[in-house]
Scaffold this motif. Structure first.
Motif, PDB file in Angstrom:
ATOM      1  N   GLY A   1       0.794  -1.214   0.000  1.00 39.26           N
ATOM      2  CA  GLY A   1       0.000   0.000   0.000  1.00 39.26           C
ATOM      3  C   GLY A   1       0.824   1.259   0.000  1.00 39.26           C
ATOM      4  N   GLU A   2       0.114   2.381   0.049  1.00 40.05           N
ATOM      5  CA  GLU A   2       0.769   3.683   0.056  1.00 40.05           C
ATOM      6  C   GLU A   2       1.437   3.919   1.400  1.00 40.05           C
ATOM      7  N   PRO A   3       2.624   4.517   1.399  1.00 39.50           N
ATOM      8  CA  PRO A   3       3.295   4.796   2.668  1.00 39.50           C
ATOM      9  C   PRO A   3       2.404   5.626   3.589  1.00 39.50           C
ATOM     10  N   LYS A   4       2.461   5.330   4.872  1.00 34.26           N
ATOM     11  CA  LYS A   4       1.611   6.006   5.845  1.00 34.26           C
ATOM     12  C   LYS A   4       2.451   6.797   6.834  1.00 34.26           C
ATOM     13  N   GLU A   5       2.011   8.031   7.062  1.00 39.33           N
ATOM     14  CA  GLU A   5       2.672   8.847   8.066  1.00 39.33           C
ATOM     15  C   GLU A   5       2.534   8.191   9.432  1.00 39.33           C
ATOM     16  N   GLY A   6       3.618   8.169  10.166  1.00 40.92           N
ATOM     17  CA  GLY A   6       3.621   7.523  11.464  1.00 40.92           C
ATOM     18  C   GLY A   6       4.042   6.075  11.404  1.00 40.92           C
TER      19      GLY A   6
END
Length: 199
Positions: free
Chosen positions: A14-19
């Protein structure tokens, strides 16, 4: 500083996630452009070595190409890091830091050469057919000494706690430890760089 490589579960999907794959700095670095890309690295770090070529390739593919600001990681209680910062700033002063990055990593990581002393650096420079006199002059110069002295504060300014670390726009930070691998780190970098460009 991270010397043990740890993969995070789910980092590759998936798309990189903040945190998760990247974080927002607690205090944004002021006075830098939204598209600035900083790498804080160490010549004796295996993950800094792994990311060197992919990072250069990514930077060259961007339009316009990205000029990555390299900062040698220095913790003042780590003499080897101070010494390798001196080597980096010596090469940088001579305009050779980019060209000689892989040869330095190869010498330090693959050949286990100790390039933390001036005599060893000069011997290595001779094997690379560099101008040994120019290397000696730069290595001993006040400008290089001043840059080395300023390096710990520069690392702290970007709130870096491990090597290598990439910071975009003085506000978003990622690393192989966060992203899961050198390859994933570049994917995360690409994501946050494009986000910075769009904002």
């Amino acid at each position: 500083m991270s010397t043990v490589f740890t993969c995070l579960l789910g980092a590759a999907s998936g798309e990189p996630k903040e945190g998760v794959q990247y974080i927002r700095l607690a205090h944004q670095v002021t006075g830098v452009g939204a598209r600035q890309v900083v790498e804080v690295f160490w010549y004796d770090c295996p993950h800094s070595y792994q990311i060197e070529r992919p990072l250069n390739e990514w930077a060259a593919r961007q339009k316009p190409p990205v000029k990555v600001l390299r900062i040698p990681a220095v913790w003042t209680d780590k003499p080897d890091m101070v010494a390798y910062a001196r080597l980096y700033y010596t090469l940088d002063r001579l305009g050779l830091a980019h060209r000689e990055a892989i040869p330095v990593f190869h010498a330090v990581r693959d050949q286990r050469q100790n390039l933390t002393t001036e005599p060893n650096v000069l011997k290595w420079a001779a094997t690379q057919r560099l101008n040994v006199k120019a290397v000696r002059t730069a290595y001993e110069s006040k400008k290089v000494a001043d840059a080395v002295q300023a390096a710990p504060a520069l690392r702290e300014r970007y709130q870096v706690t491990e090597t290598p670390t990439l910071v975009v726009g003085g506000r978003l930070r990622t690393s192989p430890f966060q992203a899961g691998s050198a390859t994933q780190t570049i994917s995360v970098l690409n994501h946050i760089y494009r986000t910075a460009k769009a904002s």
